[in-house]
Write an enzyme that holds these catalytic residues in place. Sequence first.
Site, PDB file in Angstrom:
ATOM      1  CB  CYS A  37      -0.905  -0.060   1.231  1.00  8.96           C
ATOM      2  SG  CYS A  37      -1.698   1.483   1.673  1.00  8.96           S
ATOM      3  CB  CYS A  40       0.325   1.830   4.065  1.00  6.73           C
ATOM      4  SG  CYS A  40      -1.367   1.227   3.896  1.00  6.73           S
TER       5      CYS A  40
END
Length: 111
Positions: A37, A40
Amino acid sequence: MSISTKAAVPAVTDATFADEVLASDVPVLVDFTAAWCGPCRMIAPVLAELAAEEDRFRIVSLDVDENPATSAAYGVMSMPTLMLFRAGEPVRSLVGARPKRRLLADLADAL
């Protein structure tokens, strides 16, 4: 500035979630994250910085791919999802990366 995210933001697992988060006597912000991600990775340094500065709450991370039971239990569909738990209950859920100032503002009334 090179903060080691792993050291500053401890990881929790399906097995340790109840003890580390639900049974905590202080609010806990859980970063539901995944290695693949991009957002993230963008918010990780922000969370590491907050973990070092904040004493009102703890921050932990949970890898959704490695810990699907907890992610499913709380309906986490997008990463990063930041969920603030207080007294064993989720009291705020935020989806997506954001700068530190906005993150603190988004959490302020839930702390």
